[in-house]
Design a protein around this motif. Sequence first.
Motif, PDB file in Angstrom:
ATOM      1  N   UNK A 194       0.769  -1.239   0.000  1.00 49.73           N
ATOM      2  CA  UNK A 194       0.000   0.000   0.000  1.00 49.73           C
ATOM      3  C   UNK A 194       0.797   1.284   0.000  1.00 49.73           C
ATOM      4  N   UNK A 195       2.101   1.187  -0.092  1.00 48.74           N
ATOM      5  CA  UNK A 195       2.929   2.392  -0.140  1.00 48.74           C
ATOM      6  C   UNK A 195       2.831   3.049  -1.518  1.00 48.74           C
ATOM      7  N   UNK A 196       3.069   4.349  -1.556  1.00 47.36           N
ATOM      8  CA  UNK A 196       3.252   5.037  -2.836  1.00 47.36           C
ATOM      9  C   UNK A 196       4.706   4.832  -3.230  1.00 47.36           C
ATOM     10  N   UNK A 197       4.934   4.189  -4.363  1.00 44.22           N
ATOM     11  CA  UNK A 197       6.289   3.799  -4.750  1.00 44.22           C
ATOM     12  C   UNK A 197       6.795   4.635  -5.917  1.00 44.22           C
ATOM     13  N   UNK A 198       8.006   5.154  -5.771  1.00 48.25           N
ATOM     14  CA  UNK A 198       8.716   5.822  -6.859  1.00 48.25           C
ATOM     15  C   UNK A 198       9.924   4.957  -7.192  1.00 48.25           C
ATOM     16  N   UNK A 199      10.008   4.558  -8.441  1.00 44.74           N
ATOM     17  CA  UNK A 199      11.045   3.625  -8.876  1.00 44.74           C
ATOM     18  C   UNK A 199      11.936   4.295  -9.910  1.00 44.74           C
ATOM     19  N   UNK A 200      13.241   4.009  -9.842  1.00 48.92           N
ATOM     20  CA  UNK A 200      14.163   4.596 -10.808  1.00 48.92           C
ATOM     21  C   UNK A 200      15.285   3.626 -11.160  1.00 48.92           C
ATOM     22  N   UNK A 258      17.290  12.574  -7.231  1.00 47.48           N
ATOM     23  CA  UNK A 258      17.132  12.732  -5.788  1.00 47.48           C
ATOM     24  C   UNK A 258      16.947  14.202  -5.392  1.00 47.48           C
ATOM     25  N   UNK A 259      17.386  15.105  -6.253  1.00 44.85           N
ATOM     26  CA  UNK A 259      17.227  16.540  -5.988  1.00 44.85           C
ATOM     27  C   UNK A 259      15.811  17.024  -6.306  1.00 44.85           C
ATOM     28  N   UNK A 260      15.067  16.211  -7.071  1.00 40.11           N
ATOM     29  CA  UNK A 260      13.768  16.645  -7.571  1.00 40.11           C
ATOM     30  C   UNK A 260      12.578  15.995  -6.871  1.00 40.11           C
ATOM     31  N   UNK A 261      12.818  14.926  -6.110  1.00 43.19           N
ATOM     32  CA  UNK A 261      11.705  14.203  -5.498  1.00 43.19           C
ATOM     33  C   UNK A 261      11.779  14.253  -3.979  1.00 43.19           C
ATOM     34  N   UNK A 262      10.632  14.085  -3.353  1.00 42.78           N
ATOM     35  CA  UNK A 262      10.557  13.978  -1.899  1.00 42.78           C
ATOM     36  C   UNK A 262      10.231  12.541  -1.537  1.00 42.78           C
ATOM     37  N   UNK A 263      10.699  12.087  -0.400  1.00 39.69           N
ATOM     38  CA  UNK A 263      10.401  10.720   0.000  1.00 39.69           C
ATOM     39  C   UNK A 263      10.369  10.603   1.514  1.00 39.69           C
ATOM     40  N   UNK A 264       9.667   9.583   1.997  1.00 39.79           N
ATOM     41  CA  UNK A 264       9.652   9.265   3.421  1.00 39.79           C
ATOM     42  C   UNK A 264      10.647   8.158   3.723  1.00 39.79           C
ATOM     43  N   UNK A 265      10.723   7.192   2.791  1.00 38.71           N
ATOM     44  CA  UNK A 265      11.654   6.078   2.932  1.00 38.71           C
ATOM     45  C   UNK A 265      12.487   5.980   1.660  1.00 38.71           C
ATOM     46  N   UNK A 266      13.798   5.971   1.817  1.00 37.74           N
ATOM     47  CA  UNK A 266      14.692   5.891   0.662  1.00 37.74           C
ATOM     48  C   UNK A 266      15.459   4.576   0.719  1.00 37.74           C
ATOM     49  N   UNK A 267      15.227   3.731  -0.273  1.00 40.12           N
ATOM     50  CA  UNK A 267      15.919   2.442  -0.341  1.00 40.12           C
ATOM     51  C   UNK A 267      17.014   2.525  -1.404  1.00 40.12           C
ATOM     52  N   UNK A 299      13.614   6.941 -15.360  1.00 37.61           N
ATOM     53  CA  UNK A 299      14.859   6.428 -15.946  1.00 37.61           C
ATOM     54  C   UNK A 299      15.861   7.571 -15.965  1.00 37.61           C
ATOM     55  N   UNK A 300      16.253   7.998 -14.769  1.00 35.04           N
ATOM     56  CA  UNK A 300      17.094   9.184 -14.619  1.00 35.04           C
ATOM     57  C   UNK A 300      18.412   8.856 -13.931  1.00 35.04           C
TER      58      UNK A 300
END
Length: 210
Positions: free
Chosen positions: A34-40, A195-204, A188-189
């Motif tokens: 259920x997390x909002x996932x940002x993948x790169x 990392x300078x452009x996005x916000x996150x709560x958990x960074x893996x 695909x960056x």
Amino acid sequence: IEQTVKKTELNGGTKFVDLFSGTSEVGKHFKKLGYTVISNDFLEFAYSISKSYIETNKPPQFKRLRKEFQLGSGIEKVFDYLNSLQKVEGFIFQNYCPNGGRKYFTDENALRIDSIREAIYLWKREDLINEQEYYYLITALLEAVNLVSNVSGTYAAYLKDWDKRALKPLFLTPPEIIKSNKKNKAFKNDANELIKEINCDILYLDPPYN
């Protein structure tokens, strides 16, 4: 990883960022939770996988394509069409099978790969499929290829003798989409720039081994 994340007491409503996604296994797991996932990932194959499994929240419909070829309802019709294509001699057949002096794939499977890849490219070029549908089909092909490749794990070299699985005919099946109502996103960056452009709560972070 899940147990470690739980210790942060950040629940499923938080944003989970997988900066080096690879095969997206970690991102897929947290999307299911259920997390909002940002993948790169900078690799095209990895981006394709994350476009399908992370960014796409419901199965594509292929409306324009099905109408153009009168394929009827259901995405299974699209896959039936691809699996029955007339064989085309292309890059894989010319370079990665016995015909091309290598044994990554059988000649028959190399022809199948080329014919399916050519069709997907053509459909995208003629605007019969959108970007999400394109990457969904590419992901299906990548997964099918992996099941019949004559390698030990990576494609740095092929096996001297044929593995039994490599002798099976290549067959496309629809990737199983992980349903979600969150705005999950695939990139695909360059990780240093993203990392300078996005916000996150958990960074893996699981960077390339080299």
